[in-house]
Design a protein around this motif. Sequence first.
Motif, PDB file in Angstrom:
ATOM      1  N   ASN A   1      -7.540 -15.735  -1.451  1.00 13.38           N
ATOM      2  CA  ASN A   1      -8.410 -16.140  -2.553  1.00 13.38           C
ATOM      3  C   ASN A   1      -7.724 -17.021  -3.585  1.00 13.38           C
ATOM      4  O   ASN A   1      -8.389 -17.801  -4.280  1.00 13.38           O
ATOM      5  CB  ASN A   1      -8.986 -14.909  -3.248  1.00 13.38           C
ATOM      6  N   TYR A   2      -6.384 -16.961  -3.696  1.00 15.15           N
ATOM      7  CA  TYR A   2      -5.720 -17.748  -4.734  1.00 15.15           C
ATOM      8  C   TYR A   2      -5.788 -19.248  -4.470  1.00 15.15           C
ATOM      9  O   TYR A   2      -5.601 -20.051  -5.397  1.00 15.15           O
ATOM     10  CB  TYR A   2      -4.266 -17.299  -4.905  1.00 15.15           C
ATOM     11  N   ARG A   3      -6.058 -19.648  -3.245  1.00 16.59           N
ATOM     12  CA  ARG A   3      -6.303 -21.072  -2.983  1.00 16.59           C
ATOM     13  C   ARG A   3      -7.490 -21.584  -3.787  1.00 16.59           C
ATOM     14  O   ARG A   3      -7.607 -22.787  -4.042  1.00 16.59           O
ATOM     15  CB  ARG A   3      -6.607 -21.310  -1.504  1.00 16.59           C
ATOM     16  N   PHE A   4      -8.388 -20.671  -4.182  1.00 19.75           N
ATOM     17  CA  PHE A   4      -9.670 -21.071  -4.742  1.00 19.75           C
ATOM     18  C   PHE A   4      -9.720 -20.988  -6.259  1.00 19.75           C
ATOM     19  O   PHE A   4     -10.784 -21.055  -6.857  1.00 19.75           O
ATOM     20  CB  PHE A   4     -10.782 -20.249  -4.095  1.00 19.75           C
ATOM     21  N   VAL A   5      -8.551 -20.847  -6.889  1.00 25.32           N
ATOM     22  CA  VAL A   5      -8.446 -21.004  -8.336  1.00 25.32           C
ATOM     23  C   VAL A   5      -8.617 -22.492  -8.656  1.00 25.32           C
ATOM     24  O   VAL A   5      -7.945 -23.335  -8.046  1.00 25.32           O
ATOM     25  CB  VAL A   5      -7.075 -20.506  -8.839  1.00 25.32           C
ATOM     26  N   PRO A   6      -9.506 -22.874  -9.564  1.00 24.14           N
ATOM     27  CA  PRO A   6      -9.670 -24.300  -9.872  1.00 24.14           C
ATOM     28  C   PRO A   6      -8.361 -25.009 -10.200  1.00 24.14           C
ATOM     29  O   PRO A   6      -8.163 -26.156  -9.783  1.00 24.14           O
ATOM     30  CB  PRO A   6     -10.625 -24.282 -11.072  1.00 24.14           C
ATOM     31  N   ALA A   7      -7.444 -24.351 -10.915  1.00 23.91           N
ATOM     32  CA  ALA A   7      -6.170 -24.979 -11.259  1.00 23.91           C
ATOM     33  C   ALA A   7      -5.327 -25.245 -10.022  1.00 23.91           C
ATOM     34  O   ALA A   7      -4.628 -26.268  -9.940  1.00 23.91           O
ATOM     35  CB  ALA A   7      -5.392 -24.101 -12.248  1.00 23.91           C
ATOM     36  N   VAL A   8      -5.373 -24.342  -9.037  1.00 23.46           N
ATOM     37  CA  VAL A   8      -4.637 -24.548  -7.788  1.00 23.46           C
ATOM     38  C   VAL A   8      -5.270 -25.686  -6.993  1.00 23.46           C
ATOM     39  O   VAL A   8      -4.572 -26.538  -6.418  1.00 23.46           O
ATOM     40  CB  VAL A   8      -4.584 -23.247  -6.962  1.00 23.46           C
TER      41      VAL A   8
END
Length: 390
Positions: A135-142
């Motif tokens: 799910n961390y791929r889907f942080v807008p900043a990432v």
Amino acid sequence: MSKAKKQIRVGMIGYKFMGKAHSHAYRDVPFFFDPDGVPVMQAICGRDEAGVKAAADKLGWASYETDWRKLIERDDIDLIDIGAPNNAHAEIAIAAAKAGKHVLCEKPLAMNMEEARSMLEAVQEAGVVHMICHNYRFVPAVQYAKKLIDEGRLGKIYHIRANYLQDWIMDPNFPLVWRLKKEVCGSGSHGDLAAHSLDLARYLVGEFKEVSGMMETFVKARPVGEMSGGLSASVKGGDLGEVDVDDASIFMARFENGAVGVFEATRFAGGHRNGNRFEINGEKGSIRWDMEQMNTLEYYSAEDEPGLQGFRSINCQEAVHPFAGAYWPPAHLIGYEHTFINLISELMNGIANGVKPAPSFEDGLNNQAVLEAVQRSAESGRWVSIAEVK
């Protein structure tokens, strides 16, 4: 005339920490996004009937099962969402694929490379859509960091340093739960935390070439217990059990494109509740990100004029930032739960349109190869190439 939406009937296995996060995403994705596929929360599955029935009522599922095999056999299920412990991933995913169900699987994909290969082969042979829940791929900043890298704003990448620091098991009396048992999870902080860091590294920097690592277990025995929701747990009796997974994992890496990296994952970093961080340095600039300040991306450009150079903080909540425009006005912040909503929106579109979303089981297999190479290196004391593991 608007295009009819495809209903995607979901059967989810697991109803505690990740079960709650995934349920929230299924419920909210049509509110924020307009995916071509609309999730229908058809059935939830767990072994404890009282617990899973209560979860179905609270989380909004239409029905429940206590046997995942019965869930897969149901004709009214299109997608199987696997939130069970790691040692169950392969058996469930392979059975789901053979039954023609699409599959979403929590990370790490499998216990080892053999299982990961079998899972990938199963979904490929069945022709179903498959996705692993990083799910961390889907942080807008990432996502914006990825955009900057792809646009060449950093130029040639030299370094990535990443760490994932938590402290929730530092108390030696914290119970021996499934996340601390090798037969259930495969590894400790390595598969649980480092898996996220290396997936982000592959996504942002490129494929790993070789690794050299070490792993350490600080508390060798704990009172037997079980998870009770989130990262909390309760003790069952006074018996002690052996901790046979790592408490900390540290490794160096070389990448195929010449970049180098340093990675650390631990559950023994006091004061760090969820310190998932990375910094990437290139010939033209650098970026850094911290999950505990998830909406901010720090960016440095070596091309700025002298006197203006330095890291700038970008609040990645403008409509121009990937996924952010689906939510609130600028600087009205989103949180952890929205990473799952963003991921599910991609999955729904993938299933509805027959397109493979990323990260897929191929990514899961490649991640597994790096995890396994680090473990081999820690055991042998030498550099291990990813090609050797594959």
